[in-house]
Design a protein around this motif. Structure first.
Motif, PDB file in Angstrom:
ATOM      1  N   THR A   1       0.838  -1.203   0.000  1.00  0.00           N
ATOM      2  CA  THR A   1       0.000   0.000   0.000  1.00  0.00           C
ATOM      3  C   THR A   1       0.871   1.251   0.000  1.00  0.00           C
ATOM      4  O   THR A   1       1.747   1.400   0.856  1.00  0.00           O
TER       5      THR A   1
ATOM      6  N   ARG B   1      -3.364   5.268  -0.705  1.00  0.00           N
ATOM      7  CA  ARG B   1      -4.124   4.809  -1.871  1.00  0.00           C
ATOM      8  C   ARG B   1      -4.723   3.445  -1.596  1.00  0.00           C
ATOM      9  O   ARG B   1      -4.012   2.508  -1.219  1.00  0.00           O
ATOM     10  N   ASN B   2      -6.044   3.320  -1.781  1.00  0.00           N
ATOM     11  CA  ASN B   2      -6.707   2.047  -1.507  1.00  0.00           C
ATOM     12  C   ASN B   2      -6.646   1.119  -2.726  1.00  0.00           C
ATOM     13  O   ASN B   2      -6.055   1.459  -3.765  1.00  0.00           O
TER      14      ASN B   2
ATOM     15  N   GLN C   1      -8.768   0.357  -4.819  1.00  0.00           N
ATOM     16  CA  GLN C   1      -9.458   0.886  -5.994  1.00  0.00           C
ATOM     17  C   GLN C   1      -8.694   2.023  -6.659  1.00  0.00           C
ATOM     18  O   GLN C   1      -9.155   2.601  -7.646  1.00  0.00           O
TER      19      GLN C   1
ATOM     20  N   TRP D   1      -6.972   7.873  -3.505  1.00  0.00           N
ATOM     21  CA  TRP D   1      -6.154   8.383  -2.408  1.00  0.00           C
ATOM     22  C   TRP D   1      -7.037   9.063  -1.366  1.00  0.00           C
ATOM     23  O   TRP D   1      -7.889   9.882  -1.704  1.00  0.00           O
ATOM     24  N   ASN D   2      -6.843   8.727  -0.103  1.00  0.00           N
ATOM     25  CA  ASN D   2      -7.603   9.317   0.999  1.00  0.00           C
ATOM     26  C   ASN D   2      -6.657   9.805   2.089  1.00  0.00           C
ATOM     27  O   ASN D   2      -5.604   9.208   2.334  1.00  0.00           O
TER      28      ASN D   2
END
Length: 207
Positions: free
Chosen positions: A62, A74-75, A77, A80-81
């Motif tokens: 990750t 970044r997940n 999917q 980015w959170n």
């Protein structure tokens, strides 16, 4: 994302790093975005419309990025959170499974989803965190030189001078000085040796 001359269309790279788990290449360019490549740098795509100062990677691959808005993750999917409420982050390190971040207020540790300050460090430079896997030891690149936080939490000066960049792998760490070339430590910052005989070329890099 490369122009006819072979340069990045978004400007000079501010940070470049390869995900050691997936091989994906990340480049942050001066125009304020992050490009990524999954084919060894042959082709790049925009993955974030922000300037990143440093990257870190979890043991599962990750990616994390230090930006003005905070620490981004970044997940699966590809989204980015922001993690937590820490802002103006310039440095990241993730030795083992612990995420550390640095800003103008000091160095922070992510603890159960919240940021906890672990060191008051003045003048921490962008890209200026290096962590030692398997322990809580950290190296800080500051305006006055390099500091070491050992396993007990003590912070001490280990190398003074005007340094522009620092990179580490295990116990081996390299630091680039503006005045005296490249320095190397093989004991994670406890002792240092100049390995370029004061040879110096202008420029610097972060990762």
């Amino acid at each position: 994302q490369l122009n006819a001359a072979g340069h990045f269309a978004g400007g000079n790279p501010e940070a470049l790093v390869v995900n050691p788990f997936s091989g994906e290449v990340f480049v942050s360019v001066e125009s304020g975005k992050v490009l990524a490549s999954t084919d060894g740098g042959e082709n790049f795509r925009e993955t974030m419309n922000k300037l990143a100062y440093q990257f870190a990677f979890g043991s599962d691959g990750t990616p994390y990025a230090a930006i003005d808005d905070g620490v981004m993750m970044r997940n699966a999917q590809g989204v980015w959170n922001v993690i937590g409420d820490l802002r103006n982050v310039r440095s990241l390190a993730m030795p083992h499974s612990t995420l550390y971040a640095g800003n103008s207020e000091g160095v922070w540790k992510l603890d159960v989803g919240s940021w906890r300050k672990i060191a008051d460090v003045q003048g921490l430079k962008a890209g200026g965190l290096v962590g030692y896997p398997g322990s809580g030891a950290l190296l800080f690149l500051t305006e006055s030189g390099i500091k070491l936080k050992d396993d007990t939490g003590q912070v001490k000066d280990v190398l003074q001078g005007r340094f522009e960049a620092i990179k580490g792998a295990g116990t081996t760490v390299y630091a680039k000085s503006r005045d005296s070339g490249i320095w190397r430590s093989i004991d994670f910052g406890k002792t240092w040796k100049n390995v370029t005989d004061d040879v110096y070329q202008d420029g610097y890099e972060r990762g």
